[in-house]
Design a protein around this motif. Structure first.
Motif, PDB file in Angstrom:
ATOM      1  N   VAL A 263       0.857  -1.189   0.000  1.00  0.00           N
ATOM      2  CA  VAL A 263       0.000   0.000   0.000  1.00  0.00           C
ATOM      3  C   VAL A 263       0.896   1.243   0.000  1.00  0.00           C
ATOM      4  N   PRO A 264       0.574   2.239  -0.794  1.00  0.00           N
ATOM      5  CA  PRO A 264       1.414   3.438  -0.804  1.00  0.00           C
ATOM      6  C   PRO A 264       1.368   4.158   0.537  1.00  0.00           C
ATOM      7  N   ALA A 265       2.454   4.855   0.837  1.00  0.00           N
ATOM      8  CA  ALA A 265       2.545   5.520   2.139  1.00  0.00           C
ATOM      9  C   ALA A 265       1.695   6.782   2.197  1.00  0.00           C
ATOM     10  N   THR A 266       1.695   7.526   1.103  1.00  0.00           N
ATOM     11  CA  THR A 266       0.970   8.799   1.109  1.00  0.00           C
ATOM     12  C   THR A 266       0.078   8.912  -0.123  1.00  0.00           C
ATOM     13  N   GLY A 267      -0.914   9.795  -0.005  1.00  0.00           N
ATOM     14  CA  GLY A 267      -1.853   9.982  -1.102  1.00  0.00           C
ATOM     15  C   GLY A 267      -2.095  11.449  -1.385  1.00  0.00           C
ATOM     16  N   VAL A 268      -3.355  11.833  -1.467  1.00  0.00           N
ATOM     17  CA  VAL A 268      -3.720  13.211  -1.797  1.00  0.00           C
ATOM     18  C   VAL A 268      -3.164  14.175  -0.742  1.00  0.00           C
ATOM     19  N   ASN A 269      -2.559  15.227  -1.229  1.00  0.00           N
ATOM     20  CA  ASN A 269      -1.942  16.249  -0.366  1.00  0.00           C
ATOM     21  C   ASN A 269      -0.919  15.658   0.605  1.00  0.00           C
ATOM     22  N   ALA A 270      -0.255  14.599   0.150  1.00  0.00           N
ATOM     23  CA  ALA A 270       0.803  13.943   0.933  1.00  0.00           C
ATOM     24  C   ALA A 270       0.305  13.409   2.272  1.00  0.00           C
ATOM     25  N   GLN A 271      -0.986  13.199   2.369  1.00  0.00           N
ATOM     26  CA  GLN A 271      -1.544  12.661   3.608  1.00  0.00           C
ATOM     27  C   GLN A 271      -1.303  11.151   3.677  1.00  0.00           C
ATOM     28  N   PRO A 272      -1.086  10.620   4.873  1.00  0.00           N
ATOM     29  CA  PRO A 272      -0.875   9.176   5.005  1.00  0.00           C
ATOM     30  C   PRO A 272      -2.072   8.385   4.475  1.00  0.00           C
ATOM     31  N   VAL A 273      -1.773   7.323   3.751  1.00  0.00           N
ATOM     32  CA  VAL A 273      -2.830   6.435   3.281  1.00  0.00           C
ATOM     33  C   VAL A 273      -3.118   5.419   4.385  1.00  0.00           C
ATOM     34  N   GLN A 274      -4.373   5.313   4.743  1.00  0.00           N
ATOM     35  CA  GLN A 274      -4.766   4.412   5.822  1.00  0.00           C
ATOM     36  C   GLN A 274      -5.657   3.305   5.272  1.00  0.00           C
ATOM     37  N   LEU A 275      -5.749   2.245   6.052  1.00  0.00           N
ATOM     38  CA  LEU A 275      -6.491   1.062   5.602  1.00  0.00           C
ATOM     39  C   LEU A 275      -7.596   0.734   6.595  1.00  0.00           C
ATOM     40  N   ILE A 276      -8.784   0.532   6.033  1.00  0.00           N
ATOM     41  CA  ILE A 276      -9.869  -0.056   6.818  1.00  0.00           C
ATOM     42  C   ILE A 276     -10.108  -1.437   6.245  1.00  0.00           C
ATOM     43  N   SER A 277     -10.117  -2.427   7.091  1.00  0.00           N
ATOM     44  CA  SER A 277     -10.299  -3.795   6.621  1.00  0.00           C
ATOM     45  C   SER A 277     -11.522  -4.390   7.287  1.00  0.00           C
ATOM     46  N   SER A 278     -12.329  -5.057   6.476  1.00  0.00           N
ATOM     47  CA  SER A 278     -13.541  -5.651   7.020  1.00  0.00           C
ATOM     48  C   SER A 278     -13.850  -6.936   6.257  1.00  0.00           C
ATOM     49  N   GLY A 279     -13.697  -8.060   6.928  1.00  0.00           N
ATOM     50  CA  GLY A 279     -14.060  -9.340   6.330  1.00  0.00           C
ATOM     51  C   GLY A 279     -13.356  -9.652   5.028  1.00  0.00           C
ATOM     52  N   GLY A 280     -12.120  -9.234   4.885  1.00  0.00           N
ATOM     53  CA  GLY A 280     -11.370  -9.521   3.666  1.00  0.00           C
ATOM     54  C   GLY A 280     -11.354  -8.372   2.680  1.00  0.00           C
ATOM     55  N   LEU A 281     -12.204  -7.392   2.908  1.00  0.00           N
ATOM     56  CA  LEU A 281     -12.201  -6.203   2.050  1.00  0.00           C
ATOM     57  C   LEU A 281     -11.303  -5.127   2.662  1.00  0.00           C
ATOM     58  N   GLY A 282     -10.409  -4.599   1.880  1.00  0.00           N
ATOM     59  CA  GLY A 282      -9.600  -3.477   2.326  1.00  0.00           C
ATOM     60  C   GLY A 282     -10.033  -2.225   1.583  1.00  0.00           C
ATOM     61  N   VAL A 283     -10.121  -1.134   2.279  1.00  0.00           N
ATOM     62  CA  VAL A 283     -10.433   0.153   1.646  1.00  0.00           C
ATOM     63  C   VAL A 283      -9.372   1.159   2.080  1.00  0.00           C
ATOM     64  N   LEU A 284      -8.756   1.784   1.097  1.00  0.00           N
ATOM     65  CA  LEU A 284      -7.741   2.787   1.388  1.00  0.00           C
ATOM     66  C   LEU A 284      -8.379   4.166   1.468  1.00  0.00           C
ATOM     67  N   TRP A 285      -7.861   4.954   2.382  1.00  0.00           N
ATOM     68  CA  TRP A 285      -8.415   6.298   2.547  1.00  0.00           C
ATOM     69  C   TRP A 285      -7.378   7.211   3.183  1.00  0.00           C
ATOM     70  N   SER A 286      -7.615   8.495   3.079  1.00  0.00           N
ATOM     71  CA  SER A 286      -6.769   9.496   3.730  1.00  0.00           C
ATOM     72  C   SER A 286      -7.648  10.571   4.342  1.00  0.00           C
ATOM     73  N   GLU A 287      -7.153  11.159   5.375  1.00  0.00           N
ATOM     74  CA  GLU A 287      -7.823  12.316   5.974  1.00  0.00           C
ATOM     75  C   GLU A 287      -7.344  13.548   5.207  1.00  0.00           C
ATOM     76  N   VAL A 288      -8.246  14.212   4.504  1.00  0.00           N
ATOM     77  CA  VAL A 288      -7.823  15.346   3.671  1.00  0.00           C
ATOM     78  C   VAL A 288      -8.595  16.609   4.050  1.00  0.00           C
TER      79      VAL A 288
END
Lengths: 89, 238
Positions: free
Chosen positions: B18-43
């Motif tokens: 998973v990449p370390a940073t995303g939009v506006n250099a914000q950390p990319v975070q992972l939510i995982s639920s039952g085998g599904l991963g969703v990447l997100w950032s606080e922007v």
């Protein structure tokens, strides 16, 4: 952010120079990327209901711009110089 | 104010980087639920208009990073939630549908061919009479028939490698989406690029992209239960 600030206006000439007839190459143009990140994928229904004065205006504004992006994509491949002049107006 | 911005969903496995940073250099975070991963950032939201182009590219880079390794379900750039709890609730609620689509699409990528009218000749070069309304409509009708014919030719040409084909007519041309096995992108390009193109039409081939066009309707436009409650609604630009 509203309709008066479309994405297209923020593109710089150099970006358009990267849009060229690809002839099957794997290069992906900036405008194709913009089109895809804004126009393809999961879209949330709730937006229209909840944010009439906020996000929806932004979102609809962007969709309006996307039509222009598609037009630009089609035109730029045939005549990048001419289209660049128009987009810079 | 800051908001969770969702990038994409994927079948979460330890070996996917998973990449370390995303939009506006914000950390990319992972939510995982039952085998599904969703990447997100606080922007910061709303985005600054002058930075939209950069934001879009940064967003694309996060999605592409994962897509290079596995099938993904991309969110559109403006999928911003009220808070982390709202995003978590969304992921939990839609986990089954997302995983079902990811399983169905795990071996495929989306290739595209857009067919559009070639630009008209510059003023003064057009043939006499071609500027009349009738001539314009006739020309448009011919172009439309040509586009339809070419779309069918694409269908035939990629039948041996296209798992599924969808065609969309737009204001500016015909867009042909083909679900192609990952690794056979060049076969698609070869098959489509050699097809004779009708006069007055141009083509543009692109891909591979995440198979967003082939998502099920429920995933493409998920309903949010209790959408007017604080924990579920999507953030607005205030």
């Amino acid at each position: 952010m509203g309709r008066g600030r479309p994405i297209l206006l923020s593109l710089m000439p150099n970006d358009f120079q990267s849009v060229e007839v690809l002839g099957g190459e794997e290069e992906v143009s900036l405008l194709e990327i913009l089109d895809h990140v804004l126009n393809y994928g999961v879209v949330i229904h709730g937006t229209l209901v909840i944010s009439l004065a906020g996000v929806d205006l932004v979102y609809l504004g962007l969709n309006v711009v996307l039509a222009s992006v598609e037009t630009a994509l089609n035109s730029l491949q045939s005549d990048p110089q001419m289209q660049m002049k128009e987009l810079k107006k | 104010m800051s908001r969770p911005l969702a990038y994409c969903g994927f079948h979460h496995r330890a070996q996917i980087a998973v990449p370390a940073t995303g939009v506006n250099a914000q950390p990319v975070q992972l939510i995982s639920s039952g085998g599904l991963g969703v990447l997100w950032s606080e922007v910061e939201w709303p985005f600054v208009p002058d930075q939209m182009q950069r934001n879009a590219l940064e967003f694309h880079e996060v999605v592409r990073h994962v897509f290079n390794q596995a099938a993904v379900i991309p969110f559109r750039l403006l999928s911003v939630f009220d808070d982390r709890q709202a995003l978590e609730a969304f992921v939990a609620e839609n986990e089954g549908r997302f995983l079902c689509d990811l399983e169905r699409l795990k071996s495929f990528v989306q290739m595209e061919c857009v067919v559009y009218p070639a630009p008209r000749p510059a003023q003064g070069q057009e043939q006499t009479g071609s500027s009349s309304g009738k001539a314009y409509l006739e020309k448009k009708a011919v172009a439309m028939r040509s586009s339809e014919g070419f779309a069918q030719a694409v269908r035939d040409a990629v039948a041996h490698l296209g798992h599924e084909v969808r065609v969309r007519e737009g204001k500016n041309g015909t867009r042909i989406f083909v679900l192609v096995e990952r690794g056979r992108e060049s076969d698609f390009r070869q098959a489509v690029s050699v097809l004779p193109l009708p006069e007055h039409l141009s083509r543009r081939i692109s891909g591979p992209w995440p198979a967003a066009e082939f998502l099920s309707d429920q995933v493409k436009a998920p309903q949010i239960s209790g959408e007017k409650t604080a924990g579920q609604k999507i953030a607005g630009a205030k």
